[in-house]
Design a protein around this motif. Structure first.
Motif, short mmCIF file in Angstrom:
data_model
loop_
_atom_site.label_atom_id
_atom_site.label_comp_id
_atom_site.label_asym_id
_atom_site.label_seq_id
_atom_site.Cartn_x
_atom_site.Cartn_y
_atom_site.Cartn_z
N ALA A 216 0.88 -1.31 0.08
CA ALA A 216 0.23 -0.18 0.01
C ALA A 216 0.69 1.12 0.00
O ALA A 216 0.64 2.35 -0.63
CB ALA A 216 -0.94 0.04 1.25
N THR A 217 1.88 1.24 0.86
CA THR A 217 2.79 2.30 0.78
C THR A 217 3.53 2.66 -0.54
O THR A 217 3.65 3.62 -1.15
CB THR A 217 4.02 2.20 1.60
OG1 THR A 217 3.13 2.05 3.16
CG2 THR A 217 4.68 3.29 1.96
N VAL A 218 3.97 1.48 -1.08
CA VAL A 218 4.74 1.65 -2.58
C VAL A 218 3.52 2.22 -3.46
O VAL A 218 3.95 3.29 -4.31
CB VAL A 218 5.22 0.35 -2.77
CG1 VAL A 218 5.55 0.31 -4.37
CG2 VAL A 218 6.36 -0.09 -2.17
N LEU A 219 2.45 1.72 -3.59
CA LEU A 219 1.36 2.13 -4.56
C LEU A 219 1.16 3.73 -4.13
O LEU A 219 0.90 4.54 -5.17
CB LEU A 219 0.19 1.32 -4.29
CG LEU A 219 0.31 0.02 -4.79
CD1 LEU A 219 -1.09 -0.77 -4.34
CD2 LEU A 219 0.63 -0.03 -6.52
N TYR A 220 1.04 3.90 -2.84
CA TYR A 220 0.79 5.43 -2.51
C TYR A 220 2.13 6.35 -2.98
O TYR A 220 1.67 7.31 -3.69
CB TYR A 220 0.72 5.59 -0.92
CG TYR A 220 0.54 6.98 -0.61
CD1 TYR A 220 -0.73 7.48 -0.77
CD2 TYR A 220 1.33 7.75 -0.26
CE1 TYR A 220 -1.07 8.81 -0.26
CE2 TYR A 220 1.06 9.00 0.32
CZ TYR A 220 -0.13 9.59 0.39
OH TYR A 220 -0.22 11.06 0.51
N ILE A 221 3.22 5.86 -2.81
CA ILE A 221 4.44 6.58 -3.53
C ILE A 221 4.29 6.86 -4.91
O ILE A 221 4.56 7.86 -5.55
CB ILE A 221 5.60 6.22 -2.71
CG1 ILE A 221 5.73 6.13 -1.45
CG2 ILE A 221 6.88 6.94 -3.63
CD1 ILE A 221 6.90 5.52 -0.69
N LEU A 222 4.04 5.60 -5.65
CA LEU A 222 3.98 5.73 -6.98
C LEU A 222 3.03 6.63 -7.36
O LEU A 222 3.00 7.31 -8.55
CB LEU A 222 3.86 4.43 -7.52
CG LEU A 222 4.99 3.40 -7.27
CD1 LEU A 222 4.59 2.01 -8.01
CD2 LEU A 222 6.27 3.90 -8.19
N LYS A 223 1.81 6.75 -6.72
CA LYS A 223 0.68 7.57 -7.39
C LYS A 223 0.99 8.97 -7.02
O LYS A 223 0.61 9.81 -7.95
CB LYS A 223 -0.54 7.23 -6.44
CG LYS A 223 -1.79 8.17 -6.41
CD LYS A 223 -2.64 7.81 -5.42
CE LYS A 223 -3.85 8.70 -5.75
NZ LYS A 223 -4.85 8.73 -4.76
N LYS A 224 1.74 9.42 -5.98
CA LYS A 224 1.93 10.82 -5.83
C LYS A 224 3.24 11.32 -6.81
O LYS A 224 3.21 12.33 -7.38
CB LYS A 224 2.66 10.87 -4.38
CG LYS A 224 1.48 10.80 -3.29
CD LYS A 224 0.49 11.97 -3.31
CE LYS A 224 -0.46 11.89 -2.32
NZ LYS A 224 -1.55 12.93 -2.27
N ARG A 225 4.04 10.42 -7.42
CA ARG A 225 4.99 10.80 -8.14
C ARG A 225 4.54 10.71 -9.68
O ARG A 225 4.97 11.44 -10.46
CB ARG A 225 6.26 9.78 -7.89
CG ARG A 225 6.88 9.97 -6.53
CD ARG A 225 8.26 9.39 -6.56
NE ARG A 225 8.90 9.61 -5.38
CZ ARG A 225 10.14 8.98 -4.71
NH1 ARG A 225 10.83 8.40 -6.13
NH2 ARG A 225 10.79 9.56 -3.91
N LEU A 226 3.84 9.61 -9.78
CA LEU A 226 3.34 9.44 -11.19
C LEU A 226 2.13 10.26 -11.57
O LEU A 226 2.18 10.80 -12.72
CB LEU A 226 3.17 7.99 -11.66
CG LEU A 226 4.43 7.24 -11.40
CD1 LEU A 226 4.00 5.71 -11.86
CD2 LEU A 226 5.48 7.69 -12.52
N PHE A 227 1.24 10.34 -10.67
CA PHE A 227 -0.14 11.09 -10.73
C PHE A 227 -0.35 12.07 -9.92
O PHE A 227 -1.23 11.92 -9.01
CB PHE A 227 -1.12 10.13 -10.95
CG PHE A 227 -0.89 8.82 -11.89
CD1 PHE A 227 -1.03 9.24 -13.28
CD2 PHE A 227 -0.38 7.64 -11.28
CE1 PHE A 227 -0.83 7.91 -14.11
CE2 PHE A 227 -0.08 6.59 -12.53
CZ PHE A 227 -0.60 6.68 -13.88
N PRO A 228 0.56 13.03 -9.97
CA PRO A 228 0.51 13.95 -8.82
C PRO A 228 -0.94 14.71 -8.75
O PRO A 228 -1.36 15.20 -7.78
CB PRO A 228 1.49 15.02 -8.87
CG PRO A 228 1.88 14.73 -10.30
CD PRO A 228 1.64 13.57 -10.76
N PHE A 229 -1.50 14.63 -9.98
CA PHE A 229 -2.81 15.76 -10.03
C PHE A 229 -3.91 14.73 -9.72
O PHE A 229 -5.35 15.44 -9.50
CB PHE A 229 -2.97 15.99 -11.66
CG PHE A 229 -2.94 14.72 -12.71
CD1 PHE A 229 -4.01 13.94 -12.79
CD2 PHE A 229 -1.53 14.64 -13.16
CE1 PHE A 229 -3.71 13.03 -13.88
CE2 PHE A 229 -1.60 13.40 -13.73
CZ PHE A 229 -2.61 12.64 -14.20
N ILE A 230 -3.74 13.47 -9.47
CA ILE A 230 -5.01 12.58 -8.94
C ILE A 230 -4.95 12.90 -7.48
O ILE A 230 -4.29 12.61 -6.74
CB ILE A 230 -4.75 11.23 -9.39
CG1 ILE A 230 -4.79 11.00 -10.89
CG2 ILE A 230 -5.92 10.39 -8.83
CD1 ILE A 230 -4.43 9.67 -11.34
#
Length: 230
Positions: A216-230
């Motif tokens: 869950a932490t990895v997914l959250y970090i990836l989301k923030k970096r790759l899709f900051p606008f989401i």
């Protein structure tokens, strides 16, 4: 220390031996009986009384065998009962033979008395009585010595039997204690296995939760970096 039941069995066995020896002595007296028939009848009456007492004690010993808790004790006492019963039957056979021999001797003596007259009869009777008294005294002495030896042997055999039974009892008790210790060890091992199984399940659950949190932490970090606008 011998139990109360063992003491009763031993006492009963010694009484059986005593009656057996007394019967043997009376049978020997019948063999040596010079007459008359009244004396023979008195001896037979004593033998019948001894046989009656012996039979009752053998029955008591048989009942004691049935009341034993341990199979080994029951078998030993049953074997002794059968041995004493066979000995009693042997004594009965010897008793019958002694009676036949004595009656025949008395009948022959009475016939001889009738044939040779009263004077010669009186002389022979006195001589026979003296010889009979000497022989009877000798036989009684020998019988008493034989009875003493037999009683000593029987007592020693009884002591050896009791010692063997006591040793067997201790062995059974020790074996029982070992079984109890093994049972306790098995129960302890079972508890430890159950405890380890529960711990293993808990560890697996914790690992699963930690892995889920990590993903869950990895997914959250990836989301923030790759899709900051989401």
């Amino acid at each position: 220390m011998a139990s109360s039941a063992d003491v009763h069995v031993r006492i009963c066995g010694q009484e059986i031996i005593k009656y057996d020896l007394e019967i043997k002595a009376l049978i020997q007296d019948i063999r040596d009986c010079p007459g008359p028939h009244s004396t023979l009848m008195e001896l037979n009456s004593q033998v019948k009384e001894k046989f009656s007492k012996l039979r009752l004690r053998i029955q008591d010993l048989e009942q004691m065998a049935k009341e034993q808790d341990r199979e080994s004790d029951r078998l030993v006492i049953q074997a002794e009962t059968e041995s004493q019963r066979r000995q009693m039957m042997s004594n009965q056979t010897a008793w019958r033979k002694a009676n036949l021999a004595c009656k025949l001797a008395i009948d022959n003596m009475e016939k001889d008395e009738l044939l040779h007259g009263r004077e010669n009869l009186s002389t022979r009777q006195r001589k026979a009585t003296k010889e009979s008294l000497v022989e009877t005294s000798s036989n009684i002495t020998e019988s008493l010595m034989s009875i003493s030896r037999m009683m000593a042997e029987q007592v020693k055999q009884s002591e050896d039997t009791i010692g063997t039974l006591a040793t067997s009892s201790r062995t059974v008790q020790e074996t029982n204690e070992e079984f109890k210790n093994m049972t306790g060890t098995i129960h302890l091992g079972r508890k430890l296995i159950l405890k380890y199984n529960r711990r293993e399940l808990t560890d697996k659950l914790l690992i699963f939760l930690a892995l889920a949190l990590f993903l869950a932490t990895v997914l959250y970090i990836l989301k923030k970096r790759l899709f900051p606008f989401i």
